[in-house]
Write an enzyme that holds these catalytic residues in place. Structure first.
Site, PDB file in Angstrom:
ATOM      1  CE1 TYR A   1      -4.104  -1.732   5.232  1.00 45.23           C
ATOM      2  CE2 TYR A   1      -3.024   0.315   4.818  1.00 45.23           C
ATOM      3  CZ  TYR A   1      -3.446  -1.010   4.350  1.00 45.23           C
ATOM      4  OH  TYR A   1      -3.685  -1.030   3.155  1.00 45.23           O
TER       5      TYR A   1
ATOM      6  CB  SER B   1      -0.803   0.159   1.396  1.00 45.30           C
ATOM      7  OG  SER B   1      -1.490   1.099   1.400  1.00 45.30           O
TER       8      SER B   1
END
Length: 267
Positions: free
Chosen positions: A164, A151
């Protein structure tokens, strides 16, 4: 000679191959699986929820594609070992590690160790376990491709999302190092880093942000999307198309590809 059209083209590197996609029951995993199947791949649909895998399998079959479901918790070593035994008769030559969770939204000091561990178990440990199980046959055959979904959030600050962000940065580092371990055997390992993706989860975020600030959700979206060079978010289909494109770039290994509509450029 300048201006002469090429006489050879890169052959199709998808049709006829068996490709395993984790987190295949919804979202990006579903889109990637549909795109690969539409191009002639036999797709092994892996995920924790059998009913969502069955729905994607039905979509692929209805479109004339080939797929099979293989429910598995990719963060569980015994489950992954069992999956590898179940698929021993399949020549899995492409592994797309897509399974992941967003984790808690809170300051680091308010995050419980169990919440942190859950994010790393699924987002990082799962990638490790799947590569550990399915890379050896690729290395033995001297060919194969691994694409790990990371990501852009792994490459920039995102307050309130430390587990995350840290997990996605770990995936990028794992990818770069693993590429050097198996590249000499003819196996490519790359990561794809999408930006925020259009869909129900982001719609919910914009609605909640609008409620918090007393503005329409559409305004919250416009302000957020304005951070990107293209003034929008990417779509699931664009992420799937990027996976297809990466599989047609055999010289690429150890790379991390940004697909964010320019979001990272203006973060």
């Amino acid at each position: 000679m300048a201006g002469t059209a090429p006489t050879t083209y890169e052959p199709d590197r998808i049709a006829g191959r068996t490709m395993l996609v984790t987190g295949a029951g919804n979202g990006l995993g579903r889109a990637i699986s549909l795109a690969l199947a539409a191009r002639g791949a036999r797709v092994v649909l892996v995920g924790r929820r059998e009913h969502t895998l069955a729905e994607v399998h039905q979509e692929i079959s209805a479109a004339g594609g080939q797929a099979r479901t293989a429910p598995c918790d990719t963060s569980d070593p015994e489950a992954v070992a069992g999956l590898a035994r179940e698929l021993a008769g399949e020549d899995v030559s492409v592994l797309v590690n897509n399974a992941g969770i967003a984790g808690p939204v809170a300051q680091l000091t308010d995050i419980e160790p169990e919440e942190w561990d859950e994010v790393f178990d699924i987002n990082v440990r799962g990638v490790y376990l799947m590569c550990r199980a399915f890379l050896p046959p690729m290395v033995e055959r001297g060919t194969g491709d691994v694409i790990n979904l990371a990501s852009v959030s792994g490459k920039r600050p995102l307050p309130g999302r430390t587990p995350y962000v840290a997990s996605k940065m770990a995936v990028i580092g794992l990818t770069a190092t693993l590429a050097y371990e198996v590249g000499p055997a003819g196996v490519t390992v790359n990561s794809l880093s999408p930006g925020p993706v259009e869909g129900p989860r982001m719609d919910r975020n914009f609605r909640l942000e609008g409620e918090r600030r007393g503005i329409p959700a559409e305004q919250a979206y416009a302000e957020f999307a304005g951070r990107a060079a293209l003034n929008r978010l990417v779509t699931e289909d664009e992420v799937a198309a990027a996976v297809v494109a990466m599989l047609h770039m055999p010289g690429m290994c150890g790379a991390d590809i940004d697909l964010s509509a320019g979001m990272i450029a203006r973060s």
